[in-house]
Design a protein around this motif. Sequence first.
Motif, PDB file in Angstrom:
ATOM      1  N   PRO A 104     -50.199  95.343 -29.277  1.00 50.35           N
ATOM      2  CA  PRO A 104     -48.812  94.883 -29.385  1.00 50.35           C
ATOM      3  C   PRO A 104     -47.841  95.998 -29.033  1.00 50.35           C
ATOM      4  O   PRO A 104     -48.149  97.187 -29.182  1.00 50.35           O
ATOM      5  CB  PRO A 104     -48.698  94.488 -30.863  1.00 50.35           C
ATOM      6  N   GLY A 105     -46.662  95.608 -28.542  1.00 49.11           N
ATOM      7  CA  GLY A 105     -45.652  96.599 -28.184  1.00 49.11           C
ATOM      8  C   GLY A 105     -45.837  97.183 -26.798  1.00 49.11           C
ATOM      9  O   GLY A 105     -45.054  98.043 -26.374  1.00 49.11           O
ATOM     10  N   LEU A 106     -46.885  96.753 -26.094  1.00 54.49           N
ATOM     11  CA  LEU A 106     -47.173  97.269 -24.760  1.00 54.49           C
ATOM     12  C   LEU A 106     -47.370  96.069 -23.836  1.00 54.49           C
ATOM     13  O   LEU A 106     -48.435  95.438 -23.838  1.00 54.49           O
ATOM     14  CB  LEU A 106     -48.432  98.139 -24.789  1.00 54.49           C
ATOM     15  N   GLY A 107     -46.332  95.706 -23.097  1.00 53.33           N
ATOM     16  CA  GLY A 107     -46.400  94.511 -22.263  1.00 53.33           C
ATOM     17  C   GLY A 107     -45.619  94.683 -20.983  1.00 53.33           C
ATOM     18  O   GLY A 107     -45.394  95.802 -20.507  1.00 53.33           O
ATOM     19  N   ALA A 108     -45.188  93.565 -20.422  1.00 52.36           N
ATOM     20  CA  ALA A 108     -44.509  93.586 -19.128  1.00 52.36           C
ATOM     21  C   ALA A 108     -43.219  94.398 -19.156  1.00 52.36           C
ATOM     22  O   ALA A 108     -42.742  94.847 -18.108  1.00 52.36           O
ATOM     23  CB  ALA A 108     -44.218  92.158 -18.684  1.00 52.36           C
ATOM     24  N   VAL A 167     -57.507  89.140 -18.565  1.00 56.17           N
ATOM     25  CA  VAL A 167     -56.327  89.933 -18.932  1.00 56.17           C
ATOM     26  C   VAL A 167     -55.142  89.004 -19.115  1.00 56.17           C
ATOM     27  O   VAL A 167     -54.892  88.118 -18.289  1.00 56.17           O
ATOM     28  CB  VAL A 167     -56.006  90.979 -17.838  1.00 56.17           C
ATOM     29  N   GLU A 168     -54.399  89.215 -20.195  1.00 54.44           N
ATOM     30  CA  GLU A 168     -53.155  88.490 -20.429  1.00 54.44           C
ATOM     31  C   GLU A 168     -52.071  89.499 -20.784  1.00 54.44           C
ATOM     32  O   GLU A 168     -52.219  90.281 -21.728  1.00 54.44           O
ATOM     33  CB  GLU A 168     -53.310  87.480 -21.567  1.00 54.44           C
ATOM     34  N   VAL A 169     -50.980  89.485 -20.020  1.00 54.95           N
ATOM     35  CA  VAL A 169     -49.859  90.388 -20.260  1.00 54.95           C
ATOM     36  C   VAL A 169     -48.624  89.545 -20.534  1.00 54.95           C
ATOM     37  O   VAL A 169     -48.177  88.781 -19.674  1.00 54.95           O
ATOM     38  CB  VAL A 169     -49.607  91.320 -19.061  1.00 54.95           C
ATOM     39  N   THR A 170     -48.072  89.670 -21.743  1.00 56.92           N
ATOM     40  CA  THR A 170     -46.794  89.051 -22.067  1.00 56.92           C
ATOM     41  C   THR A 170     -45.732  90.141 -22.066  1.00 56.92           C
ATOM     42  O   THR A 170     -46.015  91.305 -21.758  1.00 56.92           O
ATOM     43  CB  THR A 170     -46.848  88.359 -23.430  1.00 56.92           C
ATOM     44  N   TRP A 171     -44.490  89.763 -22.410  1.00 56.61           N
ATOM     45  CA  TRP A 171     -43.423  90.765 -22.382  1.00 56.61           C
ATOM     46  C   TRP A 171     -43.693  91.912 -23.342  1.00 56.61           C
ATOM     47  O   TRP A 171     -43.390  93.062 -23.030  1.00 56.61           O
ATOM     48  CB  TRP A 171     -42.077  90.120 -22.711  1.00 56.61           C
ATOM     49  N   ALA A 212     -46.861  92.448 -25.293  1.00 59.14           N
ATOM     50  CA  ALA A 212     -48.246  92.675 -25.708  1.00 59.14           C
ATOM     51  C   ALA A 212     -49.170  92.503 -24.521  1.00 59.14           C
ATOM     52  O   ALA A 212     -48.851  91.801 -23.548  1.00 59.14           O
ATOM     53  CB  ALA A 212     -48.644  91.719 -26.831  1.00 59.14           C
ATOM     54  N   THR A 213     -50.331  93.141 -24.593  1.00 58.94           N
ATOM     55  CA  THR A 213     -51.358  93.003 -23.565  1.00 58.94           C
ATOM     56  C   THR A 213     -52.700  92.773 -24.246  1.00 58.94           C
ATOM     57  O   THR A 213     -53.032  93.460 -25.226  1.00 58.94           O
ATOM     58  CB  THR A 213     -51.434  94.258 -22.678  1.00 58.94           C
ATOM     59  N   THR A 214     -53.480  91.821 -23.713  1.00 57.62           N
ATOM     60  CA  THR A 214     -54.790  91.476 -24.266  1.00 57.62           C
ATOM     61  C   THR A 214     -55.835  91.535 -23.166  1.00 57.62           C
ATOM     62  O   THR A 214     -55.624  91.021 -22.064  1.00 57.62           O
ATOM     63  CB  THR A 214     -54.774  90.061 -24.877  1.00 57.62           C
ATOM     64  N   VAL A 215     -56.963  92.159 -23.480  1.00 55.96           N
ATOM     65  CA  VAL A 215     -58.106  92.207 -22.568  1.00 55.96           C
ATOM     66  C   VAL A 215     -59.323  91.642 -23.294  1.00 55.96           C
ATOM     67  O   VAL A 215     -59.591  92.010 -24.448  1.00 55.96           O
ATOM     68  CB  VAL A 215     -58.389  93.644 -22.089  1.00 55.96           C
TER      69      VAL A 215
END
Length: 452
Positions: free
Chosen positions: A265-269, A289-293, A295-298
Motif C-alpha cells: 500500500p502507498g506505492l501505486g500509479a 500485476v495490479e497497479v492502482t493509484w 497500491a501495487t499487488t503482485v
Amino acid sequence: MSVRPPDPAGPPRPAPSSAPFTARVPGSKSITNRALLLAAAAVGTTRLRAPLVSDDTLAFRTALTGVGVRVDAAPHDAYWDVTGGGGAPAGGGRIWCADAGTAARFLPPFAAAGSGTFVFDGSAQLRARPSRPLTDALTRLGATVRTAPDGSLPLVVDAAGLDGGGLTLDGSLSSQYLSGLLMAAPLFRTPLVVDVAGLVSRPYVDMTLALMRHFGTEAAEGPDGRIEVRPGGYEAADLTVEPDASTASYLFAAAAVTGRTVTVPGLGAGSLQGDLRFVEVLRRAGARVEVTWDATTVTGTGRLRGGFDVDMGDISDTFMTLAAIAPLADAPVTIRGIGHARLKESDRIAVVARNLAACGVVTETGPDRLTVHPGRPEPALIACHRDHRIAMAFSVLGLGAPGVLTLDDPDCVGKTFPGFHAELNRLCPEYEPPAPGALATSGAAAPAPHRQ
C-alpha cells in the motif's frame, strides 16, 4: 540467511497460495534524502512523515546536523521535523558520509553555494566510487575544490557561493551528480543551465524535479533536454514519504517465486519512483500485476517465464532482483543498459555473475549486460561485498533454491532495509532469518561456466 530445502522429489518452488500478504515496506531512501536536503535549504520547518530510518538516511541526517541544520525526531521516528536555514550552510565543517552515495553527491553542491570550508569523507567503499564528474562541474562553476589524487573522497570545498551559468555534465555514470546540482541551483546567485550528456536513471531526475516543485521551485526543461533553474530558494512543505520501490522489488519477486500474493500500500500509479516499473518486468516473467493509484499487488503463478531481453538502465537498482531469480525461469533472461551499475556499492554485474556461478548457474556478461540461463541453484555462500542489494536479491533466490544459500554479510541490508530478514520471514515462513550479527562460514558449490 538460510532457507529450509524443500522435498528433493518435489518442485523447487511452492504451489501458488491464495492468501494475500500486505507488505511493510519502509520509506523511500531516494525521497527521504532529497527531502532532507530541500527542507534544510527551505525557510521554515518541514515535517517528513514516515521517513526511511536506515544507515544511509541516518548518515545523511547526521551530515546535515553537522552543518547546523536542526532535525527533531518524533518517538519511533514516526516523523522528522527539519528546520531549514533558508539557504546554503555557512561556517564550514567536517561531514562524514559513511557509505551514503547520495550524501557525497548531494551535499557538496549545497555546501559550495554557502560559505566556509567543508570536508566530505566516507568509508573505503564510498571512497572507491567516482566523484570526478561532480567535482569537475563544481570547479567549472567557480568553486574551489580539492580531492584525493585520483579524484575521489576526501573532498574539500572552500565555499564562497556560486554564480551558476551554463554547464555540460556527463550523466553516464550516475544521475546523482545532476540531482545534486539541480537541488542546490536555487541557492546560486544567477541561473544554472545544464546540458546533460548520456544521462542514466532518468526517473531519479524526474523525482528530483518533482520534489523541488513541492518545495516551491520550478525548473524549466527545454525540448533540447537542457534544464534551467533560477535563484529563489525553497519554502517548507510537509511531505509523507512513500514506500521504497526498489526495496519493494524483493517482496514482489518473492511473490513471483513462491506463488504468493503481495500488496504494497502507498506505492501505486501516483508514485514518484521509476523503480515501480519493475513489476512490469515481473509481468513479462509471468506474474499477475495490479497497479492502482495508491497500491501495487503482485501474484505469482507458480512458474517464471524467461526468453526475453529487457533494458533496465532506468531502473538499474532492481536489475539484481531480476537476475537473482532468473535461474528459476524456463528460458534465458538478458538484462541490458546496466553498465553504470558496475560503479555502485560493488561492481554489481560482476558480483551477481560470480554469485550465480557459485550456485551452479551459467551466466554471460558484457560491459553493460548480463544473461542468466535457467538452472537449479546449488548450496552456496553468497559474497555480499557489503552491498545491501546483493544480499536482499539472493535472499529471494533462496526461496526457490533446492538447497541452502548463505549470506556472508546479512547485516548489510541495514543500509536501506534494517528489517528485511524479518519481513521476508513474515511473508515466507520457510525463510530462516539470520541471527543478528551472524557471519556465515559454510562453503560454496563449485562454480558453473561463466562467459565474459
